[in-house]
Enzyme design. Structure first.
Site, PDB file in Angstrom:
ATOM      1  N   ARG A  54      -6.840   5.832  16.453  1.00 48.27           N
ATOM      2  CA  ARG A  54      -6.448   4.897  15.924  1.00 48.27           C
ATOM      3  C   ARG A  54      -6.440   3.138  16.177  1.00 48.27           C
ATOM      4  O   ARG A  54      -6.074   2.757  14.318  1.00 48.27           O
ATOM      5  CB  ARG A  54      -4.771   5.229  16.117  1.00 48.27           C
ATOM      6  CG  ARG A  54      -3.568   4.463  15.046  1.00 48.27           C
ATOM      7  CD  ARG A  54      -1.991   5.194  14.959  1.00 48.27           C
ATOM      8  NE  ARG A  54      -1.566   5.422  16.363  1.00 48.27           N
ATOM      9  CZ  ARG A  54      -1.348   4.014  17.218  1.00 48.27           C
ATOM     10  NH1 ARG A  54      -0.845   3.084  17.036  1.00 48.27           N
ATOM     11  NH2 ARG A  54      -1.490   4.890  18.003  1.00 48.27           N
ATOM     12  N   TYR A 107      -2.389  -2.847 -10.292  1.00 50.90           N
ATOM     13  CA  TYR A 107      -2.377  -1.607  -9.387  1.00 50.90           C
ATOM     14  C   TYR A 107      -1.410  -1.003  -9.575  1.00 50.90           C
ATOM     15  O   TYR A 107      -0.077  -1.382  -9.126  1.00 50.90           O
ATOM     16  CB  TYR A 107      -2.899  -0.638  -8.737  1.00 50.90           C
ATOM     17  CG  TYR A 107      -2.659   0.323  -8.643  1.00 50.90           C
ATOM     18  CD1 TYR A 107      -2.756   1.582  -9.575  1.00 50.90           C
ATOM     19  CD2 TYR A 107      -2.145   1.107  -7.566  1.00 50.90           C
ATOM     20  CE1 TYR A 107      -3.206   2.973  -9.258  1.00 50.90           C
ATOM     21  CE2 TYR A 107      -2.138   1.822  -6.839  1.00 50.90           C
ATOM     22  CZ  TYR A 107      -2.788   3.158  -7.811  1.00 50.90           C
ATOM     23  OH  TYR A 107      -2.725   4.393  -7.575  1.00 50.90           O
ATOM     24  N   ASP A 179      -7.555  -8.098  -5.136  1.00 49.34           N
ATOM     25  CA  ASP A 179      -7.873  -6.704  -4.655  1.00 49.34           C
ATOM     26  C   ASP A 179      -9.211  -6.194  -5.812  1.00 49.34           C
ATOM     27  O   ASP A 179      -9.203  -6.751  -6.984  1.00 49.34           O
ATOM     28  CB  ASP A 179      -7.139  -5.772  -5.551  1.00 49.34           C
ATOM     29  CG  ASP A 179      -6.972  -4.628  -5.305  1.00 49.34           C
ATOM     30  OD1 ASP A 179      -8.166  -3.909  -5.164  1.00 49.34           O
ATOM     31  OD2 ASP A 179      -5.750  -3.364  -6.140  1.00 49.34           O
ATOM     32  N   LYS A 204     -12.814   4.309  -4.640  1.00 47.41           N
ATOM     33  CA  LYS A 204     -13.173   4.129  -5.765  1.00 47.41           C
ATOM     34  C   LYS A 204     -14.877   4.452  -6.258  1.00 47.41           C
ATOM     35  O   LYS A 204     -15.390   4.935  -6.109  1.00 47.41           O
ATOM     36  CB  LYS A 204     -12.257   2.974  -6.935  1.00 47.41           C
ATOM     37  CG  LYS A 204     -10.775   3.372  -6.679  1.00 47.41           C
ATOM     38  CD  LYS A 204      -9.631   4.472  -7.031  1.00 47.41           C
ATOM     39  CE  LYS A 204      -8.674   4.921  -7.161  1.00 47.41           C
ATOM     40  NZ  LYS A 204      -7.896   4.500  -5.856  1.00 47.41           N
TER      41      LYS A 204
END
Length: 390
Positions: A54, A107, A179, A204
């Site tokens: 993590r 978004y 972004d 993406k």
């Protein structure tokens, strides 16, 4: 009775004078240190090494370094998704009482976070038109700490006034978060152009095969980077080593995929613009795009693979197109090697009211196309088949 050998964690990895050509996949969740002193040194930054998955792992670091090279920075962080990147950035850099100015065409999930989730923690938002730097200036309050925008908006492909907003953020001492998922560093080098924090949904175009869910954050300030990293570790926005390995592999063909998809997107935009069933086409490379003049400066000829268009009609006509062209994947994603068709009113922006969508120009006949790498004649035939049913 034959004594059984102890096979558990006792055999070292074979040494070799040659090296693997492919990056090794390292799925280990935990890493063993030789002693307590070494562990102290690792956590205090005096020694380099891994402790717990993590907190970081080799495959995430390899991928981050490659995206760093694309953006022109160093110290990027890989997270479990694009929204994990957005969440870690906002939660890491903001506190109760802080205010954000955000683009009004972000978004859909980013908009939800700004409008519904962050207010629960005492963080407020004002949305403004990203094509108008003065609108952002007018939205700034004494408690404003951060600006969040996309260079090209999702899904209407409006091009932000990046020069004006970047200048504004520097003058007012605000953190500018960009972004850069839609544009990628090829379309808009956000970090080089002055963004304080750059975010990507690696899911993406960068990974490019719809088999990975990852995010990336690059912060210019070391303190901001640590705050984002600590938030990601605490909240558990952990990236999978396997998905990092897949995304790295996807990056190897990024330039080829980007160029091919953009070439086809230009042809698709021109084709759609002449079709009688289409009311409007939105593509930054076309002279009839409302921000074409600005796009020439911001995007520098890298118009991208995204095309949006509006049908002459509503949801019934949209449904006819989708049903008549089943080979066009109807899916709320982008950046895949295959072309995908998205209907924002029923997916990414379904959480907005009809009036809210209308204000952004998103009708029930609005589609967003993520153009893939298919041959143009194949894609043209697909759209002709779908549009013939409208």
């Amino acid at each position: 009775m034959t004594k059984r050998p102890n096979l558990v964690r006792r055999t070292g990895f074979p040494e070799s004078v040659s090296r693997a050509v492919v990056t090794p996949l390292q799925p280990s969740v935990v890493y063993a240190s030789p002693d307590i002193d070494t562990l102290h040194a690792q956590y205090e930054g005096r020694a380099t090494g891994y402790t717990y998955g993590r907190e970081g792992h080799p495959n995430a670091d390899v991928l981050a370094q490659k995206i760093d090279a694309m953006e022109g920075g160093e110290g990027g962080i890989i997270l479990g998704s694009g929204m994990a990147a957005v969440s870690a950035t906002l939660m890491g850099l903001l506190s109760a009482g802080d205010h954000i100015v955000g683009g009004n065409q972000l978004y859909g999930r980013s908009l939800r976070m700004l409008n519904q989730d962050l207010p629960r923690f005492g963080i407020t938002t004002t949305l403004a038109d990203p094509t108008d730097a003065q609108a952002f200036a007018d939205a700034i309050r004494p408690e404003t700490k951060l600006i969040l925008i996309e260079a090209v908006s999702n899904p209407t492909l409006r091009v932000a006034d990046m020069e004006g907003i970047t200048k504004l953020a520097k003058e007012r001492g605000l953190i500018l978060v960009v972004d850069n998922t839609f544009t990628t560093p090829v379309g808009y080098p956000a970090y080089a152009e002055g963004a304080d924090v750059v975010i990507h949904s690696v899911t993406k175009l960068m990974a490019g095969h719809s088999d990975v869910t990852l995010g990336y954050v690059l912060a210019r300030d070391a303190g901001n980077s640590k705050a984002i990293y600590d938030t990601a570790v605490t909240f558990g926005f952990t990236p999978s080593p396997y998905e990092c390995w897949l995304a790295e592999r996807g990056l190897y063909t990024f330039d080829l995929r980007f160029d091919r998809a953009q070439e086809t997107a230009i042809k698709l935009a021109d084709f759609l613009a002449t079709h009688p069933a289409v009311a409007q086409v939105l593509y930054p490379g076309r002279a009839d795009h409302p921000d074409h003049a600005r796009a020439q400066t911001v995007l520098n000829g890298m118009w991208g693979n995204m095309v949006s268009f509006k049908l002459r009609g509503g949801e019934d006509e949209a449904n006819r197109l989708v049903r008549a062209a089943p080979q066009l994947a109807f899916a709320p994603t982008l950046g895949d090697v295959g072309t995908t068709l998205s209907h924002p009113a029923s997916s990414s922006h379904r959480g907005l009211t009809p009036e809210g969508r209308a204000a952004l120009g998103i009708t029930d006949g609005f589609f967003r196309v993520s153009v893939g790498i298919e041959p143009w004649d194949v894609l043209q035939a697909d759209f002709e088949q779908g549009l013939s049913a409208v």
